[in-house]
Design a protein around this motif. Structure first.
Motif, PDB file in Angstrom:
ATOM      1  N   ASP A 154       0.843  -1.189   0.000  1.00 37.93           N
ATOM      2  CA  ASP A 154       0.000   0.000   0.000  1.00 37.93           C
ATOM      3  C   ASP A 154       0.880   1.243   0.000  1.00 37.93           C
ATOM      4  O   ASP A 154       2.037   1.208   0.430  1.00 37.93           O
ATOM      5  N   SER A 155       0.341   2.349  -0.479  1.00 37.93           N
ATOM      6  CA  SER A 155       1.048   3.626  -0.447  1.00 37.93           C
ATOM      7  C   SER A 155       0.041   4.754  -0.331  1.00 37.93           C
ATOM      8  O   SER A 155      -1.068   4.668  -0.868  1.00 37.93           O
ATOM      9  N   THR A 156       0.414   5.803   0.380  1.00 36.97           N
ATOM     10  CA  THR A 156      -0.432   6.982   0.574  1.00 36.97           C
ATOM     11  C   THR A 156       0.368   8.218   0.206  1.00 36.97           C
ATOM     12  O   THR A 156       1.470   8.428   0.732  1.00 36.97           O
ATOM     13  N   PHE A 157      -0.178   9.028  -0.673  1.00 39.10           N
ATOM     14  CA  PHE A 157       0.537  10.211  -1.133  1.00 39.10           C
ATOM     15  C   PHE A 157       0.568  11.260  -0.013  1.00 39.10           C
ATOM     16  O   PHE A 157      -0.471  11.609   0.554  1.00 39.10           O
ATOM     17  N   VAL A 158       1.766  11.765   0.304  1.00 40.27           N
ATOM     18  CA  VAL A 158       1.918  12.762   1.368  1.00 40.27           C
ATOM     19  C   VAL A 158       2.670  14.000   0.890  1.00 40.27           C
ATOM     20  O   VAL A 158       3.017  14.875   1.680  1.00 40.27           O
ATOM     21  N   GLY A 159       2.969  14.065  -0.389  1.00 37.08           N
ATOM     22  CA  GLY A 159       3.648  15.249  -0.904  1.00 37.08           C
ATOM     23  C   GLY A 159       5.091  15.332  -0.419  1.00 37.08           C
ATOM     24  O   GLY A 159       5.827  14.342  -0.409  1.00 37.08           O
ATOM     25  N   LEU A 160       5.488  16.510   0.025  1.00 34.29           N
ATOM     26  CA  LEU A 160       6.872  16.761   0.435  1.00 34.29           C
ATOM     27  C   LEU A 160       7.108  16.503   1.925  1.00 34.29           C
ATOM     28  O   LEU A 160       8.177  16.858   2.443  1.00 34.29           O
ATOM     29  N   GLN A 161       6.144  15.892   2.602  1.00 30.18           N
ATOM     30  CA  GLN A 161       6.275  15.699   4.043  1.00 30.18           C
ATOM     31  C   GLN A 161       7.479  14.828   4.397  1.00 30.18           C
ATOM     32  O   GLN A 161       8.174  15.073   5.387  1.00 30.18           O
ATOM     33  N   ASN A 162       7.750  13.790   3.588  1.00 25.68           N
ATOM     34  CA  ASN A 162       8.914  12.932   3.860  1.00 25.68           C
ATOM     35  C   ASN A 162      10.212  13.725   3.806  1.00 25.68           C
ATOM     36  O   ASN A 162      11.125  13.502   4.616  1.00 25.68           O
ATOM     37  N   PHE A 163      10.324  14.631   2.862  1.00 29.52           N
ATOM     38  CA  PHE A 163      11.531  15.445   2.748  1.00 29.52           C
ATOM     39  C   PHE A 163      11.672  16.371   3.954  1.00 29.52           C
ATOM     40  O   PHE A 163      12.777  16.558   4.471  1.00 29.52           O
ATOM     41  N   ARG A 164      10.563  16.943   4.410  1.00 25.70           N
ATOM     42  CA  ARG A 164      10.615  17.802   5.599  1.00 25.70           C
ATOM     43  C   ARG A 164      11.045  17.008   6.818  1.00 25.70           C
ATOM     44  O   ARG A 164      11.888  17.462   7.617  1.00 25.70           O
TER      45      ARG A 164
END
Length: 309
Positions: free
Chosen positions: A65-75
């Motif tokens: 599974d995957s959930t789109f979170v935008g740039l949150q991982n980079f932050r």
């Protein structure tokens, strides 16, 4: 009317002309067909995983599974408390290992292209560590550098020097791993320098000798400048390897003691271990961008230096 019928076959391509045109097209397409297998391999192994990595860096994902979170991982990755230490260690490690490989590789290349009697045997000895598994080298030197039972401290004790916990001391852990990396990788640098030095025309050395030059003059005015293409290659390869280094650091210190020998790659791996796959993928993308941002200007600078020579 007769004239038109006679002139028409001259303007229309006949069977022979069409066959020649098809044969010309086949011949022109033939060289490009040879690129196809390499292009498919490059697409499957590099381009597709790279695009997928950029996508999954924007998601929180598991195997199913995957959930789109935008740039949150980079932050989140950039706010990692040990990232500053990891970045400093990565730059230090890359500079030390690439610098020593250049210096030692050049000196060994000069030595092993001289008229030394055992030069062919010594070339094999110098290159041998390159063939050994990095993980095996890491475990071996971890045993050799142990504070109580390690062979290094025992050898130092023979000459009256007190050894230390090389991998357990924050002041020496990263430097110890870097020196082991140099020991393992200097053989490749030496081979590159040997190839570069042997490609230099002998006429230049003879001209220096005729002018009364010494061995130092031959090295300073011939070998050093004309082996620049080899230096260029060694710097780039060693620096890229240093920025991406992980396996030797992980097998010898696991980023310790504490986080003092962590690099960006080991921080990313710890995120994988903790199950933060999207976060670690974002770290991989950032590492790719860092390596690109450092290596592209370095390549441009060294390329200009190479042209100037």
């Amino acid at each position: 009317m007769v004239t038109e019928q006679r002139a028409r076959p001259r303007t229309e391509p006949g069977p022979d002309r069409r066959r020649r045109a098809r044969a010309t097209k086949r011949r022109s397409a033939y060289p490009y067909a040879l690129y196809l297998p390499a292009a498919v391999v490059y697409l499957v192994i590099f381009l597709v995983p790279t695009v997928m990595a950029f996508y999954f860096a924007l998601t929180r994902w598991t195997l199913f599974d995957s959930t789109f979170v935008g740039l949150q991982n980079f932050r989140d990755f950039l706010s990692e408390q040990n990232l500053r230490i990891g970045f400093q260690n990565t730059i230090f490690y890359a500079v030390v290992t690439s610098g020593l490989k250049v210096v030692l590789g050049l000196l060994l290349g000069v030595l092993l292209t001289s008229k030394l009697r055992l030069r062919f045997f010594l070339r094999s000895v110098v290159f041998f560590p390159v063939l050994v598994s990095t993980v095996a080298v890491g475990f071996t030197f971890s045993a050799l550098l142990r504070p109580d039972t390690g062979l290094v401290n025992k050898a130092l004790a023979v000459v009256g020097v007190d050894g230390r916990d090389w991998l357990g001391d924050a002041a020496t852990a990263l430097l110890s791993v870097a020196l082991v990396d140099v020991w393992k990788g200097v053989g490749l640098a030496t081979v590159i320098y040997i190839a570069g030095i042997m490609s230099i025309p002998r006429d230049y050395y003879q001209a220096v000798s005729v002018d009364g030059g010494t061995a130092w003059h031959r090295f300073r005015h011939v070998t050093l400048p004309l082996s620049w293409p080899a230096t260029y290659s060694v710097i780039l390869l060693s620096f890229i390897g240093g920025l991406r280094s992980f396996d030797l650091i992980w097998t010898m210190t696991r980023g310790g003691p504490g986080f003092t020998s962590d690099t960006i790659a080991s921080i990313i791996y710890k995120q994988y271990q903790a199950g933060f796959f999207g976060l670690s993928t974002a770290g991989n993308v950032l590492l790719f961008l860092v390596v690109t941002a450092v290596v592209v200007p370095l390549n441009h600078f060294l390329g200009k230096r190479q042209v100037a020579v």
